[in-house]
Enzyme design. Structure first.
Site, PDB file in Angstrom:
ATOM      1  N   GLY A   1     -17.841  33.837 -45.177  1.00  0.00           N
ATOM      2  CA  GLY A   1     -18.823  33.532 -44.119  1.00  0.00           C
ATOM      3  C   GLY A   1     -18.330  32.464 -43.178  1.00  0.00           C
ATOM      4  N   ALA A   2     -17.071  32.624 -42.699  1.00  0.00           N
ATOM      5  CA  ALA A   2     -16.474  31.578 -41.855  1.00  0.00           C
ATOM      6  C   ALA A   2     -16.665  31.853 -40.364  1.00  0.00           C
ATOM      7  CB  ALA A   2     -14.985  31.464 -42.175  1.00  0.00           C
TER       8      ALA A   2
ATOM      9  N   ARG B   1     -19.214  31.580 -38.409  1.00  0.00           N
ATOM     10  CA  ARG B   1     -20.081  30.657 -37.645  1.00  0.00           C
ATOM     11  C   ARG B   1     -20.640  29.576 -38.576  1.00  0.00           C
ATOM     12  NH1 ARG B   1     -23.712  35.517 -37.810  1.00  0.00           N
ATOM     13  NH2 ARG B   1     -25.387  34.916 -39.229  1.00  0.00           N
TER      14      ARG B   1
ATOM     15  N   THR C   1     -18.268  39.407 -41.303  1.00  0.00           N
ATOM     16  CA  THR C   1     -18.331  40.801 -40.880  1.00  0.00           C
ATOM     17  C   THR C   1     -18.184  40.942 -39.362  1.00  0.00           C
ATOM     18  OG1 THR C   1     -20.736  40.806 -40.663  1.00  0.00           O
ATOM     19  CG2 THR C   1     -19.845  41.434 -42.814  1.00  0.00           C
TER      20      THR C   1
ATOM     21  N   VAL D   1     -19.374  40.715 -48.172  1.00  0.00           N
ATOM     22  CA  VAL D   1     -19.277  40.091 -49.509  1.00  0.00           C
ATOM     23  C   VAL D   1     -20.114  40.823 -50.562  1.00  0.00           C
ATOM     24  CG1 VAL D   1     -18.744  37.758 -48.660  1.00  0.00           C
ATOM     25  CG2 VAL D   1     -21.132  38.396 -49.101  1.00  0.00           C
TER      26      VAL D   1
ATOM     27  N   ASN E   1     -19.524  30.555 -49.310  1.00  0.00           N
ATOM     28  CA  ASN E   1     -20.469  30.066 -48.304  1.00  0.00           C
ATOM     29  C   ASN E   1     -21.346  31.166 -47.695  1.00  0.00           C
ATOM     30  OD1 ASN E   1     -21.347  28.227 -45.922  1.00  0.00           O
ATOM     31  ND2 ASN E   1     -20.350  29.969 -44.935  1.00  0.00           N
TER      32      ASN E   1
ATOM     33  N   TYR F   1     -34.597  34.139 -51.395  1.00  0.00           N
ATOM     34  CA  TYR F   1     -33.622  33.125 -50.985  1.00  0.00           C
ATOM     35  C   TYR F   1     -33.506  32.027 -52.052  1.00  0.00           C
ATOM     36  CZ  TYR F   1     -31.044  29.864 -48.034  1.00  0.00           C
ATOM     37  OH  TYR F   1     -30.081  29.009 -47.543  1.00  0.00           O
TER      38      TYR F   1
ATOM     39  N   ALA G   1     -34.544  32.080 -55.108  1.00  0.00           N
ATOM     40  CA  ALA G   1     -34.129  32.652 -56.398  1.00  0.00           C
ATOM     41  C   ALA G   1     -32.613  32.853 -56.416  1.00  0.00           C
ATOM     42  CB  ALA G   1     -34.846  33.979 -56.637  1.00  0.00           C
TER      43      ALA G   1
ATOM     44  N   LYS H   1     -30.367  31.217 -54.712  1.00  0.00           N
ATOM     45  CA  LYS H   1     -29.662  29.928 -54.719  1.00  0.00           C
ATOM     46  C   LYS H   1     -29.836  29.216 -56.058  1.00  0.00           C
ATOM     47  CE  LYS H   1     -28.013  30.049 -50.479  1.00  0.00           C
ATOM     48  NZ  LYS H   1     -26.579  30.094 -50.211  1.00  0.00           N
TER      49      LYS H   1
END
Ligand code: NDP
Length: 248
Positions: free
Chosen positions: A12-13, A15, A37, A63, A89, A155, A157, A159
């Site tokens: 997830g690089a 942004r 993506t 991912v 990330n 969300y 759950a 994390k």
């Protein structure tokens, strides 16, 4: 140059927080393997980091697919022969009540935030075990620790499960000199929070003792510390970075 010649995979690089971590690691001498993506953003970051003289690989992929993790890590090994750091990330948020939430959306959030994390960890671990060295950093959220009526249950759950995985892997991997830690941000000024209405933003700010939203740099600094030798005796820990919003 705290990460000179270290090889870092960052999911997830394209942004926000992930992009800032990629830039910070590159400025500190790391070789960067970045994913996302969005091809255009991935290409822009590749050019930005290459122009600054850092070696990097940009690979697009979702991912949620186990194959993405295997391909990305294999490419890192082909080009750089090792993986020293993994930053899990990539993440998505969702706003909905429990009853309104579509089950497919629940699955999408769990697949991205939790399963993606597991796939990438499983892909790097055999190499880190061989190297007898490695650092995994999982990006969690304050949503893992207390109820968030404005987010869907998926969300928090996802994390909370990531926080457990951090502790579990830290114990399992300690004999191989692999440390596993997390960062628990919130709230940080990125596209993820740009969906907020002004009124909600003001409400959030009243709950931040430092009276501002965080910046991606606030997370990247801590991610640099966790990736560096300065944090060698920390494992199984998730650090809050939230301006005092939530304290353990
Ligand atoms: P952004 O929405 O700005 O960025 C999310 C990143 O994740 C993008 O690079 C996106 O890439 C990537 N991503 C999302 N889904 C996928 C997927 N299926 N496959 C591959 N990549 C994917 O979010 P932030 O930078 O704000 O968040 C980063 C992390 O920090 C997340 O895990 C988030 O949960 C966490 N966090 C953020 C907080 C905040 O206030 N901003 C607070 C607490 C935690 P692309 O678009 O190219 O697919």
């Amino acid at each position: 140059m705290m990460l000179k010649n270290k090889v870092a995979v960052i999911t997830g690089a394209t942004r926000g927080i992930g992009r800032e971590i990629a830039r910070t690691y590159a400025e500190n001498g790391a070789k960067i393997v970045m994913t996302g993506t969005n091809h255009a953003r991935l290409q822009a970051l590749y050019e930005d980091i290459s122009l600054k003289g850092a070696e990097c690989i940009a690979m697009s992929g979702d991912v949620r697919e186990e194959e993405t993790a295997e391909k990305v890590v294999q490419e890192a090994i082909n080009q750089f022969q090792r993986v020293d750091i993994l930053v899990n990330n990539a993440g998505v948020n969702q706003r909905s009540s429990t009853l309104d939430m579509a089950i497919n959306d629940w699955k999408r959030v769990i697949d991205t935030n939790l399963n993606g994390n597991l796939y990438f960890s499983r892909a790097v671990l055999p190499y880190m075990i061989k190297q007898k060295q490695g650092k995994i950093i999982n990006i969690s959220s304050t949503a893992a620790k207390s109820g968030h009526p404005n987010a869907a249950p998926s969300y928090g759950a996802s994390k909370a499960a990531v926080d457990y995985l951090t502790k579990h892997l830290a114990l399992e991997m300690a004999p191989y000199n692999i440390v596993v830690n997390g960062l628990s941000p919130g709230p940080i000024e990125t596209e993820m929070v740009q969906q907020w209405h002004d009124e909600y933003r003001k409400k959030v700010l009243t709950k931040v003792p430092l009276k501002r939203l965080g910046k991606p740099k606030d997370i990247a600094g801590a991610a640099l510390f966790l990736a560096s030798d300065l944090s060698g005796f920390i494992t199984g820990e998730t650090i809050n970075i939230n301006g005092g919003t939530y304290m353990n």
